[in-house]
Write a protein that holds these residues in place. Sequence first.
Motif, PDB file in Angstrom:
ATOM      1  N   GLU A 169      17.812   9.170  -8.716  1.00  0.00           N
ATOM      2  CA  GLU A 169      17.969   9.799  -7.397  1.00  0.00           C
ATOM      3  C   GLU A 169      18.354   8.810  -6.427  1.00  0.00           C
ATOM      4  N   GLU A 172      17.296   6.707   4.902  1.00  0.00           N
ATOM      5  CA  GLU A 172      17.879   7.716   4.316  1.00  0.00           C
ATOM      6  C   GLU A 172      16.848   8.132   3.200  1.00  0.00           C
ATOM      7  N   MET A 179      21.627   8.563  -3.889  1.00  0.00           N
ATOM      8  CA  MET A 179      21.603   8.569  -2.439  1.00  0.00           C
ATOM      9  C   MET A 179      22.601   7.218  -2.080  1.00  0.00           C
ATOM     10  N   ARG A 199      14.991  12.139   2.979  1.00  0.00           N
ATOM     11  CA  ARG A 199      15.221  12.982   2.176  1.00  0.00           C
ATOM     12  C   ARG A 199      13.878  13.558   1.877  1.00  0.00           C
TER      13      ARG A 199
END
Length: 237
Positions: free
Chosen positions: A102, A50, A106, A54
């Motif tokens: 951040e 992931e 996520m 991003r």
Amino acid sequence: MKVRVPASTSNLGPGFDCIGLALRLYLTVEVSTEGPPSPGCDLVVQGLREAFRRVGRRPPPVSVRREEAIPEARGLGSSAAARIAGLMAGNLLLGEPFGREELLNMAAELEGHPDNAAPALFGGLVVAVRTESGVVLSRLDPPSDLSLALAVPDLRSDTSAARRLLPEQVPFVDAVYNVGRASLLVAALMKGDLSLLREATKDRLHQPYRESSVPGFGKVCEAALEAGACGAALSGA
């Protein structure tokens, strides 16, 4: 590289999906780009992928080794810890383009809620809510004289199955009941007034609907309170 992430207990009674507390149990993960690659179903690998997704980069195959001290599927944030370990490892491999906020956003998207991910990333006691623009949180240090005793059952708990036990709607009076006790819980922990926890850890939003799926839950809570515990609650899911 090695990454260490703490376990967490979520809800603490009335704070469903928004209050969590980090614990001194840890998942330690060693991630290497050498050695046989770990499968994509591994939650650590999912987190790492992931992070790469991003930034629009293809992740390398990685080998994951775990030193597991968090009981899996027991309501102690094992899935959040694994996903965060992967996100942190991916962030390190990428040169740390993401800050903790951040990474939390996520993790909350992967988990579906931030109550375990937030304390796993920030430590301490965290109140975290999801908004359209991301997770908003407030962190505080729990009282120094607060200790937790964990009753970990042999029964594995599946988050999806546990959530299917919950109703789509609850009576207004129960919503008011929980708002009051969640507020009291945060105030009690901020002031260090542990005498309030017996009332502040009561819940009507999720525990009554899940109690039957955890054999002995009610008796364990009664025994804990009789033995002098300040409060008792169902952790996780």
